[in-house]
Design a protein around this motif. Sequence first.
Motif, PDB file in Angstrom:
ATOM      1  N   UNK A 191       3.892   8.337  -9.730  1.00 35.46           N
ATOM      2  CA  UNK A 191       4.399   8.234 -11.008  1.00 35.46           C
ATOM      3  C   UNK A 191       3.460   8.258 -12.350  1.00 35.46           C
ATOM      4  N   UNK A 192       2.370   7.525 -11.759  1.00 38.42           N
ATOM      5  CA  UNK A 192       1.379   7.607 -13.175  1.00 38.42           C
ATOM      6  C   UNK A 192       0.786   9.041 -13.448  1.00 38.42           C
ATOM      7  N   UNK A 193       0.738   9.916 -12.333  1.00 36.14           N
ATOM      8  CA  UNK A 193       0.177  11.277 -12.412  1.00 36.14           C
ATOM      9  C   UNK A 193       1.215  12.090 -13.299  1.00 36.14           C
ATOM     10  N   UNK A 194       2.617  11.673 -13.389  1.00 37.55           N
ATOM     11  CA  UNK A 194       3.315  12.409 -14.212  1.00 37.55           C
ATOM     12  C   UNK A 194       3.013  12.591 -15.590  1.00 37.55           C
TER      13      UNK A 194
ATOM     14  N   UNK B   4       0.976  -1.092  -0.142  1.00 35.84           N
ATOM     15  CA  UNK B   4      -0.056  -0.004   0.352  1.00 35.84           C
ATOM     16  C   UNK B   4       1.026   1.322   0.118  1.00 35.84           C
ATOM     17  N   UNK B   5       1.884   1.267   0.871  1.00 32.10           N
ATOM     18  CA  UNK B   5       2.760   2.389   0.801  1.00 32.10           C
ATOM     19  C   UNK B   5       3.422   2.682  -0.570  1.00 32.10           C
ATOM     20  N   UNK B   6       3.803   1.345  -1.353  1.00 33.21           N
ATOM     21  CA  UNK B   6       4.424   1.453  -2.550  1.00 33.21           C
ATOM     22  C   UNK B   6       3.326   1.989  -3.537  1.00 33.21           C
ATOM     23  N   UNK B   7       2.304   1.926  -3.293  1.00 36.38           N
ATOM     24  CA  UNK B   7       1.133   2.332  -4.005  1.00 36.38           C
ATOM     25  C   UNK B   7       1.134   3.818  -4.272  1.00 36.38           C
ATOM     26  N   UNK B   8       1.322   4.487  -3.330  1.00 38.30           N
ATOM     27  CA  UNK B   8       1.412   6.036  -3.132  1.00 38.30           C
ATOM     28  C   UNK B   8       2.653   6.430  -4.329  1.00 38.30           C
ATOM     29  N   UNK B   9       3.759   5.762  -4.314  1.00 34.14           N
ATOM     30  CA  UNK B   9       4.673   5.964  -5.292  1.00 34.14           C
ATOM     31  C   UNK B   9       4.211   5.857  -6.428  1.00 34.14           C
ATOM     32  N   UNK B  10       3.470   4.752  -6.968  1.00 32.50           N
ATOM     33  CA  UNK B  10       2.931   4.411  -8.068  1.00 32.50           C
ATOM     34  C   UNK B  10       1.884   5.346  -8.685  1.00 32.50           C
TER      35      UNK B  10
END
Length: 795
Positions: free
Chosen positions: A176-179, A167-173
Amino acid sequence: MPVFLAAAGTLAYEVLLTRVFSVVMWYHFASLAIAIAMFGLAVGGLLPYLLLRWRGAPGGPAELPPSAGVWFSSVSLLFSIAPYLVLLLLSRYPLWGGRLLEVFHQPYFEPFRAGAGHLPPGGDALQIGLLLLFFSLPFAGAGAVFAVAFSAQGKEGKTYLAVMGGSAAGVAAYLAAMRGGSGPAAFLFLSTLFSLSAAAFAARKGGVPVLGCFFIFLSALLFLAGVLESRYRFAEIRFVRGRYEPGILWARWDAVSRVAVYPVSDEESAKAWGMSPAYAGPVPEQIGMVVDDTGYTALFGTGKDRASTGAFRSNIAAAAYRLRGGGSALVIGPGGGKDILCALASGDFSVTAVEVNPLVVRAADGEFGDFTGQPYRMPRVRAVVAEGRNFLASDRNRYDVIQMTQVFGRIPPSAGAFTMTEDHLYTAEAFREYLSHLSDNGVISVTRFIYERRVWRILAMARDALRSLGYADPRRHILAFRDRGLINVLVRRTPWPDGEIAAAGRLSEEMRFPLVIAPDRSAAGLPAMILSGGEGDMSFDLSSPTDDRPFFYYTLPPKAFLSAAAMKANEFEDRAVAMLRGFLVSAAVMCALFLLAPAAVLARANLARPGSAATAYMFCVGVAYIVWEIVMIKQLALLFGTPLVAFAAGLTMVLAFSGLGGYLAGRDRTGGAGWGLALAAGLVSAYLYYAGPMLVRWAGTSPGFRLAVAAGFVLPPSVVMGRFFPTGLRRFGGDGGAVPFYFAANGAASVLGAALTQALTMNLGYRATTLFGAILYAGCALLLARTGRGRAGGA
């Protein structure tokens, strides 16, 4: 790895929903995504058990073949793409969204209601319930994956760590997707996580390697589709302020907002809010700019017509500059640049322009710089991308004017948590901060629409801030001008001298702006009551908001929250409260139908009747976790200032440290030590109660130091929070027959707890809500201690 990937996709998808909801619905219900996620996960937790029951197979979910994980991840994959397909349809057939979206928009826009009429009683709750069902489907597949993983005896702690870490890694994902600059494209990017989870399940022993290759190939195709969507914007949302707008000139997304620029009608362009009736010169052309759905500002064509800048000298927002004549100015939330132009046109001012949204600056100075004349780059202007309170915490300058004109607080400070209408720019503590940054003769200038009920709270905040600095008569410090729709309140650090009061009177006559509040005349009506401290006798709450309860837009007193008589049908925020209550009803019904009833049937089929003590424990743990999670993330908003950092850092830390707590609980062979958890919950409660309000002290420090402070703040509570669920699962799970019911009870509690937390923070504040969570956790810990090791459920 497949559980980790599914958890990452789940969290990233949840956050993305908050962004899309903020664009097509109210900001208030961006946080509906939390409840949607909890509901879907809980329903998914029952799927493996229902599948076994349908097949008549013995054993628990751990007995399912590896291919089951592939199909569960495929469910999440399929339905995580569905919102993109819906947006694609709406871009082609926008009126289809009318019936779905009409309930979520401001009554003064009436975007879809022409000829449609108002919804029947209960219609709001029905539409929210349908949204809850549709958007929960991707979470259902992930919930099934987690249920299978948690059913493995003795691995609860490791599974909890994988879920929380993912879940924490999902924040980083998500970041990245919104870039790519496109919300619709992000659905495609993030769906690859579920596809990779399915591939990882297929690669396990006993799996189907060919399926793994297929899902890897599918991940590549989805990523390519996301790149194409980012470039060509096939599914761009063409709604602006609740209306279909086919002629959008420019639109970009980032992690916390969407900014769209669009043409306005000639009639709208010719009008300018706050323009003096005495002004007869040229008016600059306008084009509209909106942040998400309702954060409206305008771009002015001063780059095309330099002569039109004189119009800003004749605007009501320029009153403070006209009275001061020159000096230094701080503009908080300049948006399209109107306040900057008011300052430069009204005297010899240097301007520090603090804008929280970098996309707004990019639009004004970059994409439309030739049209606007680049207000953020004009001579004597210093542009700063930051949140206003956070900037002031690190700023040592003093200003002659601090200005805020229609700064919208509906932009969520942290996407993903329940936001409703928090706004830390409009609190008593904020006004003390503003006064401390003024020169001795400096002025705070706040301009808002006069027909807003909450506008009079500005007087309460100014009064309380001035009294806290030792001024006995705040009325000597306040002037207010008005035009047909706006009021401009001027708060002077020191009492207004007679000469400047006379100058204000002359300005009022020259510009035809009535002077409604001044030290040399008696105030009447609401202003008089508030300045004298009499707002407590009113039917609405017009008291000064605080950092503990920063709900400037919420004006119902706590006792009226459940009262229909206190609400006006056409009041924007009151309608939002009505919908929040409707959501509580619809969520409760959905939880009963899709969670508790099926879980009870499964428990009977397994001849394992859930104990009342165990059910109460799982329900209270679900509510308490959501309560503390939301409150902690909200309290980090003032520390970080930037919404993106506050949300990303806060949520990542809470989930990661909770995972650590779950892992430690899995290694604890003493049975959970209920009395020890009760003591830990008590100590952490006191810590949260006192530490949360102190975070703002470090708001002006370096980013690295603020991250360290946030970690120190979040770590102890999160570790304790993470211990409760796996400990209870191990204590009450028994042979596993009642586990589906406990998952359902915990999930239902999380759904209802999200809305309950919103209601509590709005009416009681963060500290009181923290104590509510503490009581629940203490009760759960004592319940563990009473049941003793090895008991299966108490009743």
